[in-house]
Design a protein around this motif. Structure first.
Motif, short mmCIF file in Angstrom:
data_model
loop_
_atom_site.label_atom_id
_atom_site.label_comp_id
_atom_site.label_asym_id
_atom_site.label_seq_id
_atom_site.Cartn_x
_atom_site.Cartn_y
_atom_site.Cartn_z
N TYR A 159 7.38 -2.62 1.48
CA TYR A 159 5.96 -2.55 1.14
C TYR A 159 5.77 -1.79 -0.16
O TYR A 159 6.48 -0.83 -0.44
N PRO A 160 4.79 -2.20 -0.97
CA PRO A 160 4.52 -1.49 -2.22
C PRO A 160 4.04 -0.07 -1.95
O PRO A 160 3.34 0.17 -0.99
N SER A 161 4.43 0.84 -2.82
CA SER A 161 4.04 2.23 -2.64
C SER A 161 2.55 2.41 -2.95
O SER A 161 1.93 1.57 -3.59
N ALA A 162 2.01 3.54 -2.49
CA ALA A 162 0.59 3.81 -2.71
C ALA A 162 0.25 3.90 -4.18
O ALA A 162 -0.85 3.54 -4.61
N THR A 163 1.21 4.37 -4.99
CA THR A 163 0.95 4.53 -6.42
C THR A 163 1.24 3.28 -7.24
O THR A 163 1.09 3.28 -8.45
N SER A 164 1.64 2.21 -6.57
CA SER A 164 1.91 0.96 -7.30
C SER A 164 0.63 0.26 -7.73
O SER A 164 0.66 -0.64 -8.57
N ARG A 165 -0.49 0.64 -7.13
CA ARG A 165 -1.80 0.11 -7.51
C ARG A 165 -2.77 1.27 -7.68
O ARG A 165 -2.59 2.33 -7.08
N THR A 166 -3.80 1.05 -8.46
CA THR A 166 -4.85 2.06 -8.59
C THR A 166 -5.71 2.05 -7.34
O THR A 166 -5.67 1.10 -6.54
N LEU A 167 -6.51 3.09 -7.17
CA LEU A 167 -7.40 3.15 -6.02
C LEU A 167 -8.37 1.98 -6.03
O LEU A 167 -8.62 1.36 -4.98
N ALA A 168 -8.89 1.64 -7.20
CA ALA A 168 -9.82 0.52 -7.30
C ALA A 168 -9.17 -0.79 -6.87
O ALA A 168 -9.81 -1.63 -6.22
N GLU A 169 -7.91 -0.97 -7.21
CA GLU A 169 -7.20 -2.19 -6.83
C GLU A 169 -6.98 -2.23 -5.32
O GLU A 169 -7.12 -3.29 -4.68
N TRP A 170 -6.63 -1.09 -4.72
CA TRP A 170 -6.45 -1.05 -3.27
C TRP A 170 -7.76 -1.33 -2.54
O TRP A 170 -7.75 -1.89 -1.44
N LEU A 171 -8.87 -0.91 -3.13
CA LEU A 171 -10.18 -1.09 -2.49
C LEU A 171 -10.76 -2.48 -2.70
O LEU A 171 -11.76 -2.82 -2.07
N ASP A 172 -10.14 -3.27 -3.53
CA ASP A 172 -10.69 -4.58 -3.88
C ASP A 172 -10.85 -5.48 -2.66
O ASP A 172 -9.93 -5.61 -1.83
N ALA A 173 -12.02 -6.10 -2.54
CA ALA A 173 -12.30 -6.95 -1.38
C ALA A 173 -11.43 -8.19 -1.35
O ALA A 173 -11.08 -8.70 -0.28
N ASP A 174 -11.06 -8.71 -2.53
CA ASP A 174 -10.21 -9.91 -2.57
C ASP A 174 -8.82 -9.61 -2.03
O ASP A 174 -8.21 -10.45 -1.35
N LEU A 175 -8.31 -8.42 -2.31
CA LEU A 175 -7.01 -8.04 -1.78
C LEU A 175 -7.08 -7.91 -0.26
O LEU A 175 -6.18 -8.34 0.47
N ALA A 176 -8.18 -7.32 0.22
CA ALA A 176 -8.35 -7.18 1.67
C ALA A 176 -8.42 -8.54 2.36
O ALA A 176 -7.93 -8.70 3.48
N ALA A 177 -9.02 -9.52 1.68
CA ALA A 177 -9.16 -10.85 2.28
C ALA A 177 -7.82 -11.54 2.47
O ALA A 177 -7.70 -12.46 3.29
N LEU A 178 -6.80 -11.11 1.72
CA LEU A 178 -5.48 -11.72 1.84
C LEU A 178 -4.73 -11.24 3.08
O LEU A 178 -3.70 -11.80 3.43
#
Length: 211
Positions: A9-28
């Protein structure tokens, strides 16, 4: 020499907070997928739903007592209830405000056997209200003075809304609420950012996001 396994799994720091919060990512990812952000959102929603329910119940006691006094009920019977209800509402409001910037510790988990959405809460409350009124309506219809029973019926409705509808609605929108609050609350965003850079994945929760 002990060699740590490489995480899939990708580490927490591999994406910014905004990217982790993105609704499109959640939809996947399915809604049951476990992540630290979802753990935070769900725990906050359940705690907020609990205090909002107590706040509504306390407020309902005050409103119901005021109505009963207005229709001529003895003050000695309902003023103490109104005072207790007011104290419960005030305390619940304070605890509810504290949830605004609260982050649960990793591994914190809350479960509920109640409804987890507004629709489920409405169905549960309506079903119980209907069952209670099967016995209450005949008394209202046949009573010479139906006002006390009508007030009682209204009180039942307030309690059911407070106990079922309000917390279910809050829990059902917990993740959307966290996404919205992060955008407008810089202190909450900063707390999540600190959590992102210090969080360590666990077996049950392997990823920081998505939300």
């Amino acid at each position: 020499m002990k060699v740590e396994p490489v995480s899939a799994y990708p580490s927490a720091t591999s994406r910014t907070l905004a990217e982790w919060l993105d609704a499109d990512l959640a939809a996947l990812h399915g809604s049951e997928w476990r992540s630290r952000l979802r753990e935070i959102a769900d725990a906050r929603a359940m705690r907020r739903g609990m205090w909002a329910s107590f706040l509504a119940i306390g407020s309902s006691a005050v409103v119901l007592g005021a109505v009963l006094l207005a229709v001529g009920a003895p003050a000695s019977a309902y003023v103490p209830t109104m005072i207790v209800g007011g104290l419960i509402a005030a305390a619940s409001g304070l605890f509810l405000a504290r949830v605004r910037r609260w982050l649960p510790k990793p591994g914190t988990s809350y479960t509920t056997r109640g409804a987890g959405s507004l629709g489920g809460g409405l169905v549960a409350a309506a079903s119980l209200f209907g069952a209670i009124n099967v016995f209450l309506i005949p008394g209202i219809v046949s009573s010479v003075d139906p006002v006390p029973l009508l007030v009682l019926d209204a009180g039942v409705a307030l309690v059911l809304v407070s106990a079922f509808v309000i917390p279910a609605a809050i829990i059902g929108r917990g993740r959307q609420t966290l996404r919205r609050e992060v955008k407008r609350d810089q202190q909450l965003a900063a707390a999540l950012e600190r959590d992102r850079v210090t969080w360590v994945p666990r077996t049950a929760v392997p990823m920081f996001g998505p939300l």
